[in-house]
Design a protein around this motif. Structure first.
Motif, PDB file in Angstrom:
ATOM      1  N   ALA A  30      -7.769  11.992  -3.684  1.00  0.00           N
ATOM      2  CA  ALA A  30      -8.086  11.225  -2.802  1.00  0.00           C
ATOM      3  C   ALA A  30      -7.060  10.702  -1.420  1.00  0.00           C
ATOM      4  CB  ALA A  30      -8.818   9.769  -3.469  1.00  0.00           C
ATOM      5  N   LYS A  49       0.918   4.268  -2.779  1.00  0.00           N
ATOM      6  CA  LYS A  49       0.801   5.690  -2.503  1.00  0.00           C
ATOM      7  C   LYS A  49       1.913   6.470  -3.403  1.00  0.00           C
ATOM      8  CE  LYS A  49       1.923   7.012   1.643  1.00  0.00           C
ATOM      9  NZ  LYS A  49       1.936   7.583   3.048  1.00  0.00           N
ATOM     10  N   ASP A  82     -20.654   2.322  -7.850  1.00  0.00           N
ATOM     11  CA  ASP A  82     -19.187   2.430  -7.932  1.00  0.00           C
ATOM     12  C   ASP A  82     -18.810   2.272  -9.454  1.00  0.00           C
ATOM     13  OD1 ASP A  82     -19.232   3.943  -5.464  1.00  0.00           O
ATOM     14  OD2 ASP A  82     -18.192   2.405  -4.468  1.00  0.00           O
ATOM     15  N   TRP A 101      -7.062  10.159  -8.129  1.00  0.00           N
ATOM     16  CA  TRP A 101      -6.456   9.185  -7.066  1.00  0.00           C
ATOM     17  C   TRP A 101      -5.723  10.110  -6.274  1.00  0.00           C
ATOM     18  CZ3 TRP A 101      -4.654   4.505 -10.801  1.00  0.00           C
ATOM     19  CH2 TRP A 101      -5.841   3.978 -11.028  1.00  0.00           C
ATOM     20  N   PHE A 114      -8.561  11.032   1.747  1.00  0.00           N
ATOM     21  CA  PHE A 114      -9.037   9.632   2.330  1.00  0.00           C
ATOM     22  C   PHE A 114      -8.314   8.359   2.261  1.00  0.00           C
ATOM     23  CE2 PHE A 114     -12.276  12.276  -0.178  1.00  0.00           C
ATOM     24  CZ  PHE A 114     -13.109  12.730   0.724  1.00  0.00           C
ATOM     25  N   GLY A 115      -6.941   8.510   1.765  1.00  0.00           N
ATOM     26  CA  GLY A 115      -6.314   7.518   1.218  1.00  0.00           C
ATOM     27  C   GLY A 115      -6.676   6.998   0.000  1.00  0.00           C
ATOM     28  N   LEU A 116      -5.787   5.908  -0.289  1.00  0.00           N
ATOM     29  CA  LEU A 116      -5.924   5.270  -1.965  1.00  0.00           C
ATOM     30  C   LEU A 116      -6.764   4.230  -1.674  1.00  0.00           C
ATOM     31  CD1 LEU A 116      -5.117   5.366  -4.885  1.00  0.00           C
ATOM     32  CD2 LEU A 116      -3.203   4.304  -4.542  1.00  0.00           C
ATOM     33  N   THR A 117      -7.775   3.933  -2.464  1.00  0.00           N
ATOM     34  CA  THR A 117      -8.662   2.715  -2.521  1.00  0.00           C
ATOM     35  C   THR A 117      -8.382   2.005  -3.752  1.00  0.00           C
ATOM     36  OG1 THR A 117     -10.474   4.027  -3.230  1.00  0.00           O
ATOM     37  CG2 THR A 117     -10.309   3.795  -0.883  1.00  0.00           C
ATOM     38  N   ALA A 118      -7.615   2.498  -4.748  1.00  0.00           N
ATOM     39  CA  ALA A 118      -7.550   1.769  -6.102  1.00  0.00           C
ATOM     40  C   ALA A 118      -6.583   0.485  -5.780  1.00  0.00           C
ATOM     41  CB  ALA A 118      -6.848   2.843  -6.908  1.00  0.00           C
ATOM     42  N   PRO A 119      -7.032  -0.722  -6.289  1.00  0.00           N
ATOM     43  CA  PRO A 119      -6.017  -1.735  -6.199  1.00  0.00           C
ATOM     44  C   PRO A 119      -4.905  -1.942  -6.869  1.00  0.00           C
ATOM     45  CG  PRO A 119      -8.205  -2.386  -7.602  1.00  0.00           C
ATOM     46  CD  PRO A 119      -8.186  -1.044  -7.238  1.00  0.00           C
ATOM     47  N   PHE A 159     -11.409  -5.130  -8.518  1.00  0.00           N
ATOM     48  CA  PHE A 159     -12.201  -4.057  -7.898  1.00  0.00           C
ATOM     49  C   PHE A 159     -13.558  -4.608  -7.703  1.00  0.00           C
ATOM     50  CE2 PHE A 159     -15.443  -0.615  -8.737  1.00  0.00           C
ATOM     51  CZ  PHE A 159     -15.344   0.102  -7.787  1.00  0.00           C
ATOM     52  N   PRO A 218       0.710  -1.442   0.107  1.00  0.00           N
ATOM     53  CA  PRO A 218      -0.199  -0.015   0.002  1.00  0.00           C
ATOM     54  C   PRO A 218       0.815   1.383   0.028  1.00  0.00           C
ATOM     55  CG  PRO A 218      -0.845  -1.722   1.576  1.00  0.00           C
ATOM     56  CD  PRO A 218       0.409  -2.233   1.034  1.00  0.00           C
TER      57      PRO A 218
END
Length: 313
Positions: free
Chosen positions: A114, A32, A226, A111, A118-123, A219, A28
């Motif tokens: 975000a 980032k 979404d 991204w 909020f942080g990254l949620t993309a795989p 995803f 992760p």
């Protein structure tokens, strides 16, 4: 005008960092920094070309730019989108921004924003594939639009940097190819139920009401809203948030009553669906419009009001 090598070198450093963070199995934290550094690379390299036109073009408001502010670096610079537009409209460079490049960069900007809140949620596979698309674009941009303005020493240094980034890009592409080699056979049997995933830009999202995630990037499809919004925004290139009074890009499904219905989805088989629900998989070509709420509905002879409106009476 001869271009100083330092801005280009800084941009190439960011690109090299991206390839290193995405090598092997990125954590992760790697994801980032890959997103942050890729965004920085785009910004730095585009502005390096703007500087070649005129130093004031890197200001957010060129009309109020002063040389003192520029030399002391005391100013707010333009963003990535404005840099693209200025290169095309002022420098006259056709970068193909209105199209796939715009979609890839738009996703990167989203991204990056975000991450700040909020942080990254993309795989990881989605970040890798988007990075491949943007790295390919940037290497060509550097070669065609920045390298010619460098002096001989700068071109030699740049060529070394380009080789290192290209090697790293090749490794990421091999990871993408390997992932496809594992999923292609099964997906070939489902081409008429598969669309391009709005997250990873790969034709690997099976929409049939039974799948739980994109087969390429994983995803999740637990929330079809979404997936539908990402598809409309990044695949069909329809503005999701628009202040103008326009038709919604995602409608309510007449079967499962979720806001997951997209008009004109293109299946991997090449067929265009009239409407496709990203939640339950409802897929129909013949539809009507409800006389009361004006939502799309399954076309049934003699019925001009949708089920929701009927139940509300």
């Amino acid at each position: 005008m001869e271009l100083a090598f330092q801005p280009v070198e800084n941009g190439m450093d960011y690109l090299l960092s991206v390839t290193r963070h995405l090598a092997d199995r990125p954590t992760p934290r790697d994801l980032k920094y890959a997103v942050l550094h890729l965004h920085s690379a785009v910004e730095v390299l585009l502005k390096a070309r703007l500087l070649q036109e005129h130093w004031a073009l890197v200001f957010e408001k060129p009309e109020s730019a002063t040389r003192v502010q520029y030399e002391e670096a005391e100013f707010k610079s333009c963003g990535v989108v404005d840099a693209f537009k200025r290169l095309e409209s002022i420098a006259g460079i056709d970068l193909g921004y209105r199209g796939r490049v715009e979609q890839h960069v738009g996703k990167l900007v989203k991204w990056r924003n975000a991450l700040q809140h909020f942080g990254l949620t993309a795989p990881a596979p989605a970040v890798e594939k988007t990075a491949v698309n943007i790295l390919d674009f940037l290497l060509e941009f550097v070669q065609n639009h920045l390298r010619p303005a460098l002096d001989k020493a700068g071109r030699v240094s740049l060529d070394d940097e380009m080789t290192a980034v290209s090697d790293g890009l090749g490794e990421i592409k091999r990871l993408v190819s390997y992932r496809w080699s594992r999923i292609r056979a099964d997906l070939d049997k489902l081409r008429d139920e598969t669309v391009t995933c709005g997250m990873c830009d790969q034709a690997a999202l099976v929409v049939n009401g039974r799948e739980s995630a994109c087969r390429f990037c994983q995803f999740p499809l637990e929330n079809g809203e979404d997936a539908a919004m990402l598809y409309a925004e990044f695949v069909l290139n329809r503005p999701v948030f628009d202040e103008r009074d326009v038709e919604p890009v995602v409608d309510e499904c007449p079967d499962c009553s979720t806001n997951t219905l997209v008009q004109g989805a293109v299946m991997a088989s090449g067929r265009t669906a009239g409407y496709l629900c990203f939640q339950c998989g409802l897929n129909f070509d013949h539809w009507g419009i409800c006389d009361e709420c004006h939502a799309p509905m399954l076309a049934v002879r003699g019925i001009s009001v949708c089920g929701t409106c009927i139940n509300n009476h």
